[in-house]
Design an enzyme around this catalytic site. Structure first.
Site, PDB file in Angstrom:
ATOM      1  N   CYS A   1       0.830  -1.213   0.000  1.00  0.00           N
ATOM      2  CA  CYS A   1       0.000   0.000   0.000  1.00  0.00           C
ATOM      3  C   CYS A   1       0.864   1.262   0.000  1.00  0.00           C
ATOM      4  CB  CYS A   1      -0.917  -0.002   1.219  1.00  0.00           C
ATOM      5  SG  CYS A   1      -2.138  -1.329   1.123  1.00  0.00           S
TER       6      CYS A   1
ATOM      7  N   CYS B   1      -4.271   0.804  -2.499  1.00  0.00           N
ATOM      8  CA  CYS B   1      -4.617   0.824  -1.082  1.00  0.00           C
ATOM      9  C   CYS B   1      -3.720   1.806  -0.341  1.00  0.00           C
ATOM     10  CB  CYS B   1      -4.494  -0.583  -0.496  1.00  0.00           C
ATOM     11  SG  CYS B   1      -2.909  -1.365  -0.811  1.00  0.00           S
TER      12      CYS B   1
END
Ligand SMILES: *[C@@H]1O[C@H](CO)[C@@H](O)[C@H](O)[C@H]1NC(C)=O
Ligand SMILES: *[C@@H]1O[C@H](CO)[C@@H](O)[C@H](O)[C@H]1NC(C)=O
Ligand SMILES: *[C@@H]1O[C@H](CO)[C@@H](O)[C@H](O)[C@H]1NC(C)=O
Ligand SMILES: *[C@@H]1O[C@H](CO)[C@@H](O)[C@H](O)[C@H]1NC(C)=O
Length: 305
Positions: free
Chosen positions: A113, A194
């Site tokens: 992420c 993300c």
């Protein structure tokens, strides 16, 4: 001509007609315009499948899994086989995203992420930015993006090979083989995003955020507010201007409204310092770097976030 994300601009209406009382002028301008379009169209239609495509694609794949990410376990020959199955023996305008599903299944990757970088109409700057801020990942850093960047391909009906003489333009097909692949790749990339993500937009043009760009038409819709913590927008104008859009002006405001409505948290920065300095570095062959930096800090005062 670059095919990676030349899709960025492909969907717009090709003609913007002017009105004038002087019909003859309009006619001659129109004729001229059509001729230019025709020549351009012919020129583009002449570009067939990139020569040596198999060697390039498979070679890039081995390069990626051997030198770029040695931990990835992908079968390059298998990926090529699925690619060929999707494209050959199809009419050149009839390859859908579904046709690529087997290939994409053979190429799955997961990314950490906070590293996803999206962009629209800022390609050159994006490349320098991603090179300097090494933690960023763009679509071109994924296996599929790396392998197919800048390539062209299309098949021929009832023929087991590629068409090396001519491929249609993207706008001429509903299911263009190149476009379908990039659309699916962009969808997957956005779905995986993300943590904090960064979006780089061009403040020197109208419609910095456009619903016709790949970011506006595909990626934005596939971002998941449950996975994404912050959408950090960076609007950057070219050094020589103009300054047309910003976090408070133009289409960027529409983007922010869409994000808000979908429950994303966001920030927006105009002319991020790193991005401006990077532009000075890119330009420094023409004018001295120091002069460029000085002018940056002079113009920075009236601009604020
Ligand atoms: C397009 O592909 C589908 C399935 O792959 C096929 O059924 C259809 O006949 C094709 N159409 C054209 C115009 O080639
Ligand atoms: C390599 O790929 C693995 C698995 O897809 C991923 O977890 C890792 O972050 C990648 N590393 C680099 C340096 O690309
Ligand atoms: C913005 O778009 C213009 C026109 O396409 C281009 O010349 C310029 O380099 C872009 N600016 C940035 C910062 O990417
Ligand atoms: C994510 O972005 C927000 C807002 O810009 C910032 O406060 C936070 O520190 C960022 N988190 C990470 C992990 O980068």
């Amino acid at each position: 001509m670059s095919f990676l994300r030349s899709y960025d601009a492909f969907k717009g209406p090709p003609f913007a007609f002017m009105t004038s009382s002087k019909t003859s002028v309009v006619l001659s301008v129109t004729t001229w315009f059509l001729m230019v379009q025709l020549c351009l169209g012919q020129h583009r239609a002449l570009l067939g499948t990139t020569p040596n495509i198999k060697h390039i694609v498979v070679g890039r794949c081995y390069n990626y899994i051997t030198l770029i990410n040695a931990t990835s376990r992908h079968d390059c020959e298998d990926i090529w086989r699925h690619f060929e199955e999707a494209v050959v023996r199809q009419s050149s305008c009839n390859v859908t995203m579904e046709d690529y599903h087997h290939m994409f299944r053979a190429m799955t990757q997961t990314w950490p992420c906070n590293r996803f970088l999206f962009w629209s109409k800022t390609r050159t700057l994006m490349h320098s930015y991603a090179a300097v801020m090494r933690h960023f990942w763009t679509l071109e850093d994924t296996l599929v993006g790396y392998m197919f960047n800048d390539l062209i391909w299309c098949g021929r009906e009832r023929d087991s090979g590629f068409d090396f003489s001519a491929c249609p333009e993207w706008s001429a097909c509903r299911n263009h083989p190149v476009y379908s692949l990039w659309k699916l790749a962009s969808q997957n990339f956005a779905e995986m995003a993300c943590g904090n993500i960064t979006v780089l937009l061009n403040g020197s043009i109208h419609h910095a955020f456009s619903r016709k760009s790949m970011f506006g038409s595909v990626e934005l819709d596939y971002l998941n507010p449950q996975r994404v913590d912050y959408v950090n927008i960076k609007v950057v104008t070219s050094l020589e201007g103009p300054s047309v859009e910003s976090c408070h002006q133009g289409s960027v405001v529409d983007l922010i409204q869409i994000l808000q409505a979908r429950g994303f948290r966001w920030t927006c920065t105009d002319n991020d310092q790193t991005l401006m300095i990077l532009q000075c570095i890119q330009k420094s062959r023409q004018s001295s770097y120091q002069t460029c930096i000085n002018s940056l800090f002079l113009r920075e005062n009236p601009v604020s976030n």
